[in-house]
Design a protein around this motif. Structure first.
Motif, mmCIF file in Angstrom:
data_model
loop_
_atom_site.group_PDB
_atom_site.id
_atom_site.type_symbol
_atom_site.label_atom_id
_atom_site.label_comp_id
_atom_site.label_asym_id
_atom_site.label_seq_id
_atom_site.Cartn_x
_atom_site.Cartn_y
_atom_site.Cartn_z
ATOM 1 N N PHE A 106 -47.693 -52.701 -26.530
ATOM 2 C CA PHE A 106 -47.516 -53.574 -25.379
ATOM 3 C C PHE A 106 -46.263 -53.126 -24.647
ATOM 4 O O PHE A 106 -45.210 -52.965 -25.252
ATOM 5 N N VAL A 107 -46.370 -52.928 -23.343
ATOM 6 C CA VAL A 107 -45.224 -52.501 -22.531
ATOM 7 C C VAL A 107 -44.924 -53.620 -21.532
ATOM 8 O O VAL A 107 -45.836 -54.142 -20.888
ATOM 9 N N PHE A 108 -43.646 -53.981 -21.432
ATOM 10 C CA PHE A 108 -43.245 -55.002 -20.466
ATOM 11 C C PHE A 108 -41.996 -54.544 -19.726
ATOM 12 O O PHE A 108 -41.282 -53.648 -20.163
ATOM 13 N N THR A 109 -41.750 -55.176 -18.589
ATOM 14 C CA THR A 109 -40.550 -54.920 -17.808
ATOM 15 C C THR A 109 -39.580 -56.071 -18.071
ATOM 16 O O THR A 109 -39.971 -57.240 -17.975
ATOM 17 N N VAL A 110 -38.342 -55.739 -18.404
ATOM 18 C CA VAL A 110 -37.325 -56.763 -18.658
ATOM 19 C C VAL A 110 -37.189 -57.591 -17.379
ATOM 20 O O VAL A 110 -36.945 -57.041 -16.302
ATOM 21 N N PRO A 111 -37.380 -58.916 -17.492
ATOM 22 C CA PRO A 111 -37.344 -59.763 -16.300
ATOM 23 C C PRO A 111 -36.005 -59.700 -15.558
ATOM 24 O O PRO A 111 -34.939 -59.631 -16.176
ATOM 25 N N ALA A 112 -36.101 -59.716 -14.239
ATOM 26 C CA ALA A 112 -34.896 -59.752 -13.396
ATOM 27 C C ALA A 112 -34.129 -61.028 -13.713
ATOM 28 O O ALA A 112 -34.712 -62.070 -13.996
ATOM 29 N N GLY A 113 -32.827 -60.953 -13.677
ATOM 30 C CA GLY A 113 -31.997 -62.124 -13.903
ATOM 31 C C GLY A 113 -31.778 -62.463 -15.370
ATOM 32 O O GLY A 113 -31.145 -63.462 -15.682
ATOM 33 N N MET A 114 -32.309 -61.641 -16.264
ATOM 34 C CA MET A 114 -32.083 -61.901 -17.689
ATOM 35 C C MET A 114 -30.621 -61.604 -18.000
ATOM 36 O O MET A 114 -30.110 -60.542 -17.685
ATOM 37 N N SER A 115 -29.934 -62.564 -18.606
ATOM 38 C CA SER A 115 -28.500 -62.445 -18.887
ATOM 39 C C SER A 115 -28.206 -61.392 -19.935
ATOM 40 O O SER A 115 -28.962 -61.239 -20.894
ATOM 41 N N PRO A 116 -27.098 -60.662 -19.750
ATOM 42 C CA PRO A 116 -26.696 -59.682 -20.754
ATOM 43 C C PRO A 116 -26.410 -60.362 -22.097
ATOM 44 O O PRO A 116 -26.000 -61.517 -22.145
ATOM 45 N N GLY A 117 -26.669 -59.631 -23.174
ATOM 46 C CA GLY A 117 -26.401 -60.140 -24.512
ATOM 47 C C GLY A 117 -27.514 -59.788 -25.468
ATOM 48 O O GLY A 117 -28.425 -59.023 -25.141
ATOM 49 N N ILE A 160 -31.010 -55.669 -27.026
ATOM 50 C CA ILE A 160 -29.739 -55.866 -26.343
ATOM 51 C C ILE A 160 -29.969 -55.685 -24.845
ATOM 52 O O ILE A 160 -30.478 -54.654 -24.397
ATOM 53 N N ILE A 161 -29.598 -56.713 -24.082
ATOM 54 C CA ILE A 161 -29.733 -56.662 -22.622
ATOM 55 C C ILE A 161 -28.363 -56.295 -22.043
ATOM 56 O O ILE A 161 -27.365 -56.999 -22.273
ATOM 57 N N ARG A 162 -28.323 -55.156 -21.353
ATOM 58 C CA ARG A 162 -27.077 -54.708 -20.707
ATOM 59 C C ARG A 162 -27.028 -55.246 -19.283
ATOM 60 O O ARG A 162 -28.060 -55.490 -18.658
ATOM 61 N N GLY A 163 -25.832 -55.396 -18.789
ATOM 62 C CA GLY A 163 -25.655 -55.802 -17.392
ATOM 63 C C GLY A 163 -26.041 -54.671 -16.462
ATOM 64 O O GLY A 163 -25.956 -53.493 -16.816
ATOM 65 N N ALA A 164 -26.462 -55.013 -15.264
ATOM 66 C CA ALA A 164 -26.911 -53.993 -14.291
ATOM 67 C C ALA A 164 -25.765 -53.167 -13.760
ATOM 68 O O ALA A 164 -24.642 -53.495 -13.760
#
Length: 164
Positions: A106-117, A160-164
């Motif tokens: 399953f491939v997904f795109t990390v949603p816009a606005g997802m907070s880093p962490g 891990i979600i990095r900041g843009a």
């Protein structure tokens, strides 16, 4: 010993056999609700999340190989994939095709606005009592479901979600 002595011994032997059989049946009944002669449990395969770090807009793959046991999820089997933000709130919930043996990609795109962490991804067979350890295929019946997801079997893989 006459004829009556032989009948007594045969009767005693049969009573002993009956008591032994009852004891065995009681032990099987006291061993829990699981059939000890059944195949070992067939749990969903472990899945991976690649890459392990991403930022909003990046594509992430969640996948699992087929199980090594006989899962028998069915030809129309699906996997439920959830992406949780750093607070544990679902930000994405989707169903994807899964093989009869539990494999999927399953491939997904990390949603816009997802907070880093530190976020997380979970994936589990859809409409199946997947926290069962009896080795029985527990496909849920059609219609409204009353299954309760048990957290003991939920696997959460960090993302891990990095900041843009």
């Amino acid at each position: 010993m006459g004829k009556s002595g032989g009948n007594f011994l045969a009767g005693a032997w049969l009573r002993t056999l009956a008591v032994a059989l009852c004891a065995v049946l009681m032990m099987l009944g006291l061993s829990g609700c699981r059939n000890i002669f059944a195949l070992p449990p067939c749990m969903p395969p472990e899945f991976t999340v690649t890459p392990s770090e991403a930022q909003p807009g990046d594509r992430v793959t969640v996948s699992a190989p087929d199980t090594k046991c006989d899962a028998r999820y069915g030809q129309d089997a699906q996997v439920a994939v959830e992406v949780l933000d750093k607070s544990g709130t679902p930000v994405l919930k989707e169903l994807a095709p899964m093989t009869d043996d539990g494999g999927f990609t399953f491939v997904f795109t990390v949603p816009a606005g997802m907070s880093p962490g530190k976020a997380g991804v979970t994936a589990y067979p859809y409409n199946v009592d997947w926290c069962d350890d009896t080795g029985v295929n527990n496909r849920a019946a059609p219609g409204p479901q009353t299954l309760v997801q048990v957290s003991c079997a939920q696997r959460l893989v960090p993302l891990i979600i990095r900041g843009a």
